[in-house]
Design a protein around this motif. Structure first.
Motif, PDB file in Angstrom:
ATOM      1  N   GLN A  62       0.847  -1.202   0.000  1.00 25.19           N
ATOM      2  CA  GLN A  62       0.000   0.000   0.000  1.00 25.19           C
ATOM      3  C   GLN A  62       0.878   1.246   0.000  1.00 25.19           C
ATOM      4  N   TYR A  63       0.527   2.194  -0.880  1.00 22.33           N
ATOM      5  CA  TYR A  63       1.302   3.426  -1.022  1.00 22.33           C
ATOM      6  C   TYR A  63       0.382   4.630  -0.843  1.00 22.33           C
ATOM      7  N   LYS A  64       0.710   5.481   0.134  1.00 20.50           N
ATOM      8  CA  LYS A  64      -0.020   6.740   0.330  1.00 20.50           C
ATOM      9  C   LYS A  64       0.837   7.881  -0.211  1.00 20.50           C
ATOM     10  N   LEU A  65       0.259   8.618  -1.141  1.00 16.91           N
ATOM     11  CA  LEU A  65       0.979   9.711  -1.789  1.00 16.91           C
ATOM     12  C   LEU A  65       0.427  11.052  -1.328  1.00 16.91           C
ATOM     13  N   GLU A  66       1.344  11.941  -0.914  1.00 19.29           N
ATOM     14  CA  GLU A  66       0.983  13.325  -0.592  1.00 19.29           C
ATOM     15  C   GLU A  66       1.913  14.243  -1.372  1.00 19.29           C
ATOM     16  N   GLU A 125      -3.519  24.965  -0.446  1.00 17.71           N
ATOM     17  CA  GLU A 125      -2.475  24.765   0.551  1.00 17.71           C
ATOM     18  C   GLU A 125      -2.343  23.308   0.955  1.00 17.71           C
ATOM     19  N   GLU A 126      -3.466  22.608   1.033  1.00 18.30           N
ATOM     20  CA  GLU A 126      -3.436  21.192   1.402  1.00 18.30           C
ATOM     21  C   GLU A 126      -2.822  20.361   0.280  1.00 18.30           C
ATOM     22  N   PRO A 127      -1.997  19.370   0.613  1.00 17.88           N
ATOM     23  CA  PRO A 127      -1.431  18.521  -0.444  1.00 17.88           C
ATOM     24  C   PRO A 127      -2.490  17.622  -1.067  1.00 17.88           C
ATOM     25  N   LEU A 128      -2.230  17.207  -2.280  1.00 16.30           N
ATOM     26  CA  LEU A 128      -3.089  16.230  -2.937  1.00 16.30           C
ATOM     27  C   LEU A 128      -2.743  14.846  -2.396  1.00 16.30           C
ATOM     28  N   ARG A 129      -3.768  14.086  -2.091  1.00 17.57           N
ATOM     29  CA  ARG A 129      -3.546  12.771  -1.496  1.00 17.57           C
ATOM     30  C   ARG A 129      -4.220  11.687  -2.323  1.00 17.57           C
ATOM     31  N   CYS A 130      -3.544  10.539  -2.423  1.00 15.87           N
ATOM     32  CA  CYS A 130      -4.169   9.385  -3.057  1.00 15.87           C
ATOM     33  C   CYS A 130      -3.575   8.116  -2.452  1.00 15.87           C
ATOM     34  N   PHE A 157       3.752   2.163   2.608  1.00 10.02           N
ATOM     35  CA  PHE A 157       4.664   3.240   2.267  1.00 10.02           C
ATOM     36  C   PHE A 157       3.929   4.580   2.296  1.00 10.02           C
ATOM     37  N   LYS A 158       4.633   5.623   2.730  1.00  8.64           N
ATOM     38  CA  LYS A 158       4.137   6.999   2.653  1.00  8.64           C
ATOM     39  C   LYS A 158       5.117   7.784   1.790  1.00  8.64           C
ATOM     40  N   ILE A 159       4.612   8.353   0.712  1.00 11.93           N
ATOM     41  CA  ILE A 159       5.459   9.071  -0.247  1.00 11.93           C
ATOM     42  C   ILE A 159       5.098  10.554  -0.184  1.00 11.93           C
ATOM     43  N   ARG A 160       6.073  11.376   0.192  1.00 12.08           N
ATOM     44  CA  ARG A 160       5.844  12.814   0.296  1.00 12.08           C
ATOM     45  C   ARG A 160       6.886  13.567  -0.521  1.00 12.08           C
TER      46      ARG A 160
END
Length: 339
Positions: free
Chosen positions: A268-272, A288-293, A334-337
């Motif tokens: 699982q990958y969370k993208l911000e 201002e808020e990041p895009l998340r998926c 995973f968290k991808i920022r």
């Protein structure tokens, strides 16, 4: 033996498939061989269970005896649970102490019973210096629920514990405290690693899967292996296809090795990320808020599926490191920022 305990034993035995009934009962080693021989295992399962409960009553089975039977059933059906991995750490300058399993068990049980009045803790030693722990949680006013326990597998003198997923957040905190103190560590953290396949989780964190490329097929040169090409195809196409197939196979082997992959069911990958554009203005540019998926890859055997993508022509080789790093990093969350 009271009715509550008899019902618990009955329901535990009912879960056991008839094909594994004798194997699990022998591993339990509570009922003797002579006692088991008095049971007609060819009759209906309900009758077998009833007769077994009667034998348990005659032998005055305790709650701990029943809990050990449940542990053995879970050992045989590990994949029915989802397992989380916890990693413990020593404090700065702390050395590794001599480990005593008896001391660990006593300390672990005492810590939980001091923190919670109604809790039952049972142990069963396993192979590879491991112990299986079963915790049935209650509250200050309710007796432990024997039908929703937490299972822990701890390998002595390692910083890792494998815990069946629980919905009780309070129990996770108490469990972490007991594991940390009893194993003489300083702190504990939950890793971003989860699977139904306990052996694969162990293989990943203990680095037990073969990390060298085995060449047991190398006696046959790559050029001589069947590439599935039509003999009537233009020779120039054959040459190009062969070169590309050789490259894909070599890259895949370098990336995954030539050994069976640990079994995981998903990654699982969370993208911000912030919206970026060279054009001025626009609604997203002012956000201002990041895009998340959220992206989730799932398969009955994810790593083997990923390994087969490029050779099957479904993806370019090499695959993204985000997909191939799972075993080495010991993660499938995973968290991808943005950097």
């Amino acid at each position: 033996m009271d009715e509550t305990l008899a019902e618990f034993i009955k329901r535990t035995i009912l879960k056991i498939p008839m094909t594994k009934m004798m194997t699990i009962l022998k591993a339990w080693d509570f009922l003797s061989q002579n006692q088991l021989q008095t049971i007609n295992f060819r009759q209906r399962k309900e009758s077998v269970v009833r007769d077994l409960v009667v034998l348990c009553e005659e032998k005055h089975a305790s709650l701990n005896d029943a809990a050990v039977l449940d542990i053995i059933y879970t050992q045989f059906h590990q994949h029915q649970k989802v397992w989380d991995v916890f990693q413990m750490h020593k404090g700065p300058g702390e050395d590794t102490d001599l480990f005593d399993m008896g001391q660990f068990k006593g300390s672990f049980k005492k810590i939980l019973q001091r923190a919670l009045k109604n809790v039952t803790v049972s142990f069963r030693d396993a192979e590879e210096n491991a112990v299986w722990i079963r915790i049935a949680w209650g509250t200050q006013y309710r007796k432990p629920n024997q039908y929703k326990p937490t299972y822990v597998v701890y390998h002595s003198q390692t910083p890792y514990a494998f815990v069946s997923s629980s919905q009780l957040k309070t129990s996770v905190s108490l469990l972490g405290q007991a594991l940390t103190i009893a194993s003489k560590h300083h702190q504990i953290v939950k890793m971003d690693l989860r699977s139904r396949y306990l052996d694969s989780l162990k293989a990943i964190v203990f680095k037990q899967y073969n990390q060298t490329i085995e060449t047991h097929n190398s006696t046959t040169p790559l050029q001589e292996r069947s590439l599935g090409l039509d003999i009537n195809t233009d020779s120039r196409i054959i040459h190009e296809n062969r070169i590309e197939k050789e490259r894909v196979q070599r890259v895949t082997q370098e990336t995954f090795g030539d050994y069976p992959q640990p079994r995981l069911e998903f990654a699982q990958y969370k993208l911000e990320t912030k919206f970026k554009s060279e054009l001025n203005g626009g609604i997203l540019a002012e956000r201002e808020e990041p895009l998340r998926c959220l992206i989730k890859f799932s398969s009955p055997h994810l790593l083997e599926a990923l390994k087969s993508l490029a050779p099957a022509g479904l993806a370019d080789a090499p695959l993204s490191p985000l997909l191939t790093c799972i075993p080495n990093k010991g993660m499938n969350y995973f968290k991808i920022r943005d950097k």
